[in-house]
Structure formats: C-alpha cells, structure tokens
Design a protein around this motif. Structure first.
Motif, PDB file in Angstrom:
ATOM      1  N   PHE A  22      -6.094  22.743   1.002  1.00 54.36           N
ATOM      2  CA  PHE A  22      -6.525  21.361   1.190  1.00 54.36           C
ATOM      3  C   PHE A  22      -6.689  21.040   2.678  1.00 54.36           C
ATOM      4  N   ASN A  23      -5.712  21.396   3.467  1.00 54.52           N
ATOM      5  CA  ASN A  23      -5.753  21.092   4.894  1.00 54.52           C
ATOM      6  C   ASN A  23      -6.776  21.946   5.642  1.00 54.52           C
ATOM      7  N   ARG A  24      -7.126  23.079   5.068  1.00 54.69           N
ATOM      8  CA  ARG A  24      -8.071  23.971   5.731  1.00 54.69           C
ATOM      9  C   ARG A  24      -9.519  23.586   5.436  1.00 54.69           C
ATOM     10  N   TYR A  25      -9.796  23.180   4.198  1.00 54.79           N
ATOM     11  CA  TYR A  25     -11.185  23.005   3.788  1.00 54.79           C
ATOM     12  C   TYR A  25     -11.595  21.560   3.530  1.00 54.79           C
ATOM     13  N   VAL A  26     -10.626  20.655   3.366  1.00 53.93           N
ATOM     14  CA  VAL A  26     -10.967  19.273   3.033  1.00 53.93           C
ATOM     15  C   VAL A  26     -10.679  18.374   4.220  1.00 53.93           C
ATOM     16  N   GLN A  27     -11.618  17.508   4.555  1.00 51.73           N
ATOM     17  CA  GLN A  27     -11.420  16.561   5.647  1.00 51.73           C
ATOM     18  C   GLN A  27     -10.323  15.574   5.263  1.00 51.73           C
ATOM     19  N   PRO A  28      -9.202  15.541   5.958  1.00 55.64           N
ATOM     20  CA  PRO A  28      -8.114  14.631   5.574  1.00 55.64           C
ATOM     21  C   PRO A  28      -8.494  13.182   5.808  1.00 55.64           C
ATOM     22  N   ILE A  29      -7.867  12.312   5.059  1.00 53.80           N
ATOM     23  CA  ILE A  29      -8.114  10.880   5.223  1.00 53.80           C
ATOM     24  C   ILE A  29      -7.639  10.399   6.580  1.00 53.80           C
ATOM     25  N   ASN A  30      -6.526  10.934   7.021  1.00 51.92           N
ATOM     26  CA  ASN A  30      -5.974  10.553   8.308  1.00 51.92           C
ATOM     27  C   ASN A  30      -5.766  11.816   9.124  1.00 51.92           C
ATOM     28  N   ASP A  31      -6.576  11.989  10.154  1.00 51.96           N
ATOM     29  CA  ASP A  31      -6.529  13.235  10.919  1.00 51.96           C
ATOM     30  C   ASP A  31      -5.166  13.457  11.570  1.00 51.96           C
ATOM     31  N   ASN A  32      -4.408  12.387  11.749  1.00 49.69           N
ATOM     32  CA  ASN A  32      -3.117  12.534  12.404  1.00 49.69           C
ATOM     33  C   ASN A  32      -1.964  12.700  11.430  1.00 49.69           C
ATOM     34  N   ASN A  46       4.000   5.681  -5.557  1.00 48.22           N
ATOM     35  CA  ASN A  46       3.974   5.700  -7.025  1.00 48.22           C
ATOM     36  C   ASN A  46       3.027   6.779  -7.530  1.00 48.22           C
ATOM     37  N   ILE A  47       1.834   6.815  -6.950  1.00 51.83           N
ATOM     38  CA  ILE A  47       0.839   7.802  -7.365  1.00 51.83           C
ATOM     39  C   ILE A  47       1.317   9.211  -7.058  1.00 51.83           C
ATOM     40  N   ALA A  48       1.844   9.407  -5.856  1.00 52.64           N
ATOM     41  CA  ALA A  48       2.306  10.740  -5.465  1.00 52.64           C
ATOM     42  C   ALA A  48       3.439  11.225  -6.370  1.00 52.64           C
ATOM     43  N   PHE A  49       4.397  10.365  -6.656  1.00 47.58           N
ATOM     44  CA  PHE A  49       5.516  10.758  -7.513  1.00 47.58           C
ATOM     45  C   PHE A  49       5.045  11.064  -8.926  1.00 47.58           C
ATOM     46  N   GLU A 104       0.826  -1.209   0.000  1.00 47.49           N
ATOM     47  CA  GLU A 104       0.000   0.000   0.000  1.00 47.49           C
ATOM     48  C   GLU A 104       0.861   1.259   0.000  1.00 47.49           C
ATOM     49  N   GLN A 105       1.933   1.264   0.782  1.00 48.62           N
ATOM     50  CA  GLN A 105       2.830   2.416   0.808  1.00 48.62           C
ATOM     51  C   GLN A 105       3.519   2.611  -0.540  1.00 48.62           C
ATOM     52  N   LYS A 106       3.954   1.529  -1.145  1.00 50.35           N
ATOM     53  CA  LYS A 106       4.609   1.623  -2.451  1.00 50.35           C
ATOM     54  C   LYS A 106       3.657   2.195  -3.497  1.00 50.35           C
ATOM     55  N   ASN A 107       2.420   1.708  -3.518  1.00 48.49           N
ATOM     56  CA  ASN A 107       1.440   2.215  -4.480  1.00 48.49           C
ATOM     57  C   ASN A 107       1.143   3.690  -4.237  1.00 48.49           C
ATOM     58  N   VAL A 137       0.396  10.877   0.051  1.00 44.82           N
ATOM     59  CA  VAL A 137       1.502  11.172   0.961  1.00 44.82           C
ATOM     60  C   VAL A 137       1.062  10.994   2.409  1.00 44.82           C
ATOM     61  N   GLN A 138      -0.130  11.494   2.728  1.00 43.92           N
ATOM     62  CA  GLN A 138      -0.637  11.391   4.094  1.00 43.92           C
ATOM     63  C   GLN A 138      -0.913   9.943   4.483  1.00 43.92           C
ATOM     64  N   GLN A 139      -1.339   9.131   3.521  1.00 43.89           N
ATOM     65  CA  GLN A 139      -1.575   7.723   3.822  1.00 43.89           C
ATOM     66  C   GLN A 139      -0.284   7.002   4.182  1.00 43.89           C
ATOM     67  N   CYS A 140       0.844   7.542   3.729  1.00 45.91           N
ATOM     68  CA  CYS A 140       2.146   6.967   4.095  1.00 45.91           C
ATOM     69  C   CYS A 140       2.638   7.479   5.445  1.00 45.91           C
TER      70      CYS A 140
END
Length: 384
Positions: free
Chosen positions: A365-375, A292-295, A286-289, A332-335
């Motif tokens: 993005f961080n101000r108006y969109v609910q992040p996938i991972n709050d931490n 890949n997408i982020a890059f 999952e981290q590799k994928n 990136v945040q999922q990693c």
C-alpha cells in the motif's frame, strides 16, 4: 436480572442464553458454519443460516426434527461503506438464530422471543417497539399483530410497515428454494434510546423505517416463510413452511453494556485502551469515525483470516481482504498514526498470521498507492 448482571453481559453470554432457552424448548444446538462456505465462493457467509442451512436441509431436519438453533458469525462486504456513520452497524457481526422447519405459527416463536428479551436480558418493555407487515399489496400480517397484542405489547408500540421493511424475499437458490423463491412477512423488535436526539426522526415510523441515527436499534427479526413468488409475481402456498428468529448479539451487548455505539462494546475495549495511550483526548468526531472504521475492518480481517480466508490480492475473496486492509490503513493515517506500529500494538500477541499479512499489504500500500496524507507515515509512535 439486576443491573450489574445485565451490564456484564457480553456477546458470548447473550448467545449462550439464547441457545440454552431454545434447547429447553426442544431445539437442537448446532455449530456455526465457517465464514468461507462453499455456497458463497466469491464472498463470505452473510446471514445466520439462510444459505448454509438450505444446502444441507434434509440432513439437518433428519437429525433435529426440524428444530435447531446456533450462533453464526456473518460478514457483509456491502455494509463496509456504512460502518462508522451508523453507530449500530458492523461489517462483521454475530447472530443467534433459531429455525423451526415445517411450522410458521407465531405463537411458537414470539412468546419465547419476548420472554428472552424482557426476562432473560431484562430489557425494559416501555423501550421496545415492534414492527409488522401492513402493506397495500400483501395486506396485514394479522397473525403477528394479534400475537404481539396477546403478549401485552401496547397497540401504540405496534408499527405497521410496508413490504419494503417487513416482507422477506429469498435471493439464494438453495435446497429449500426447490419449489420457488420463498417469501413471507417478518416482524422486528427495536429498542429505543431516547437519549439519542435526531431532528430527522419526525415520527416513530420514519425513525424505525429509514433513519440511521441509532435512536431505534433493531435487535431481533422473526421471519414466517409461508409462500413463494411465482413468475407472474403472485403468491403461492409453499410446500415447506418455516419460521426463523434471529437476535443481533453486538447490538444487544451495546444496549446491555450501556454504551452509545457497537464500537465501544467489550469486543473492542482492549484496542481502545491502546489507542488512548497514542492519541490524546478529546478526539474529534472525524477521528472517532476513522477509528470505528479501522477497528471494524481489522477485526473482520482477523476473523476471516482465522477462518481460512486468503491473503489480500485480486478478485473475489482476495479483493475483499485487500479492501479491508487498505480502507483501515487510510483511516489510521487520517488519525495521524503510524500504521505498522499500530498493527503491532493491536495484534502481535494474539494473531500472528493476520499481523504478517497486514504488514505485507501495508508495505504494498505504501509503495504503490498515493497516501491520503503524505506525512502520516512519518509521525512518531506517540501520535505527535
């Protein structure tokens, strides 16, 4: 070509070899078009010449005699969802292309291509497979089939596929489409990587035609445009025929560099080295994928910005730029990485404009969109 020379080939070197070979055969080298071509005002150039060449065809033919070649960056927003899953697919990629307006004879294209692949690049013939049109409605492209056999391709490595895979229809309306929607058969060359195991590939035909496991990598496509489609669906001989041959540079580099995905080629090597200092191996699938997408998305954003694309926003090109940024930030945040810090590490020394726009969009993005991972935004810079 010896293994050391072959493994050192990068996209630029492959492009130069392709263009030089065609120059030796009388083709004129042309510069690429900007990704922000006027013919696609709501998006970006998606192919190697089909739109931008059409709209300046008379001028180009007058200057080149109808034989020209160039290397074109391409961006396909509709491929963004497939990035990461398919080891051979990027949203931003480069294709070297050669056009011969007024001629569609296979023997003017395929022998040169075969020489380029097997001699210039040194690809093993016993790993190459070739497709050609063999369709119930349009029949068999006998000319391509016989030409490949003459070049020594074994009959068992010639794969006949239907019109869904080996028949091209024009979708744009440029100058070259003035007498109708051009169409014609095309023939593809695939490189087999037997080390890739896939239970879904029950046959070569199935693997080449539909599977995205990466065992069979399409590296070249040659189109022979000889007809146009009338309103009733019938084929009518075209007044202007032409041949086009394209080679995918990132996929070729992946094969020549001996890496398993296009995301591991030299184009992304420096970024991977930075990531290696932030995330401790082994990385999960999952981290590799996600990386890949982020890059892929960040690389596309940088190139598009350098070509003059607008800052992220609403509608058209602005919306595509926003999607690239926000999808990349999600990954990136999922990693478990801090987005702002990572952008500075990857881009601060070479791409100040792109970095500034990315940082501004990251704030929104961080101000108006609910992040996938709050931490995710609170992690330390070392990724812990």
């Amino acid at each position: 070509m010896n293994p050391m020379q072959r493994n050192a080939l990068e996209c630029q070197a492959i492009s130069e070899a392709f263009l030089s070979l065609h120059e030796q055969d009388g083709f004129t080298r042309l510069p690429p078009s900007s990704l922000l071509h006027d013919s696609v005002p709501m998006s970006f150039v998606m192919s190697a010449g089909l739109i931008q060449v059409e709209n300046d065809l008379d001028k180009i033919v007058a200057e080149t005699g109808g034989k020209f070649a160039f290397t074109q960056p391409c961006f396909r927003h509709f491929d963004m969802k497939q990035v990461g899953e398919d080891p051979t697919r990027l949203s931003l990629f480069h294709m070297s292309a050669a056009f011969h307006i007024g001629c569609s004879k296979r023997e003017t294209v395929l022998p040169r291509l075969w020489r380029f692949l097997t001699e210039t690049l040194g690809l093993e013939k016993d790993r190459l497979w070739v497709t050609y049109l063999d369709d119930e409605e349009f029949g068999r492209d006998e000319a391509s089939y016989q030409c490949w056999k003459t070049l020594g391709v074994e009959e068992g490595r010639l794969v006949g596929l239907d019109q869904n895979h080996c028949f091209w229809r024009q979708r744009s309306l440029g100058q070259i489409a003035s007498d109708g929607k051009k169409c014609g058969p095309h023939t593809e060359v695939f490189y087999e990587r037997p080390e890739v195991s896939c239970p879904s590939c029950e046959s070569v035909e199935r693997a080449i035609g539909s599977c995205r496991c990466g065992r069979f990598v399409e590296i070249s496509n040659s189109l022979f445009i000889e007809n146009y489609i009338a309103d009733d669906g019938s084929l009518i001989p075209a007044d202007t025929v032409f041949a086009e041959c394209v080679v995918g540079l990132e996929r070729s580099a992946m094969i020549l560099q001996g890496v398993s995905t296009v995301y591991q080629t030299s184009r992304f090597r420096e970024w991977h080295q930075h990531i290696g200092k932030l995330l401790h191996p082994p990385l999960s699938i999952e981290q590799k994928n996600s990386l890949n997408i982020a890059f892929d998305h960040l690389s596309a954003f940088v190139k598009l910005t350098n070509d003059g694309a607008p800052a992220p926003g609403k509608g058209g090109r602005k919306y595509i730029m926003r999607r690239l940024v926000r999808d990349a930030m999600n990954q990136v945040q999922q990693c478990g990485l801090d987005t702002t810090f990572l952008l500075e590490v990857l881009l601060k020394d070479h791409h100040p404009t792109a970095l500034e726009r990315l940082q501004e969009e990251c704030v929104r993005f961080n101000r108006y969109v609910q992040p996938i991972n709050d931490n995710a935004r609170c992690v330390n810079h070392d990724g812990k």
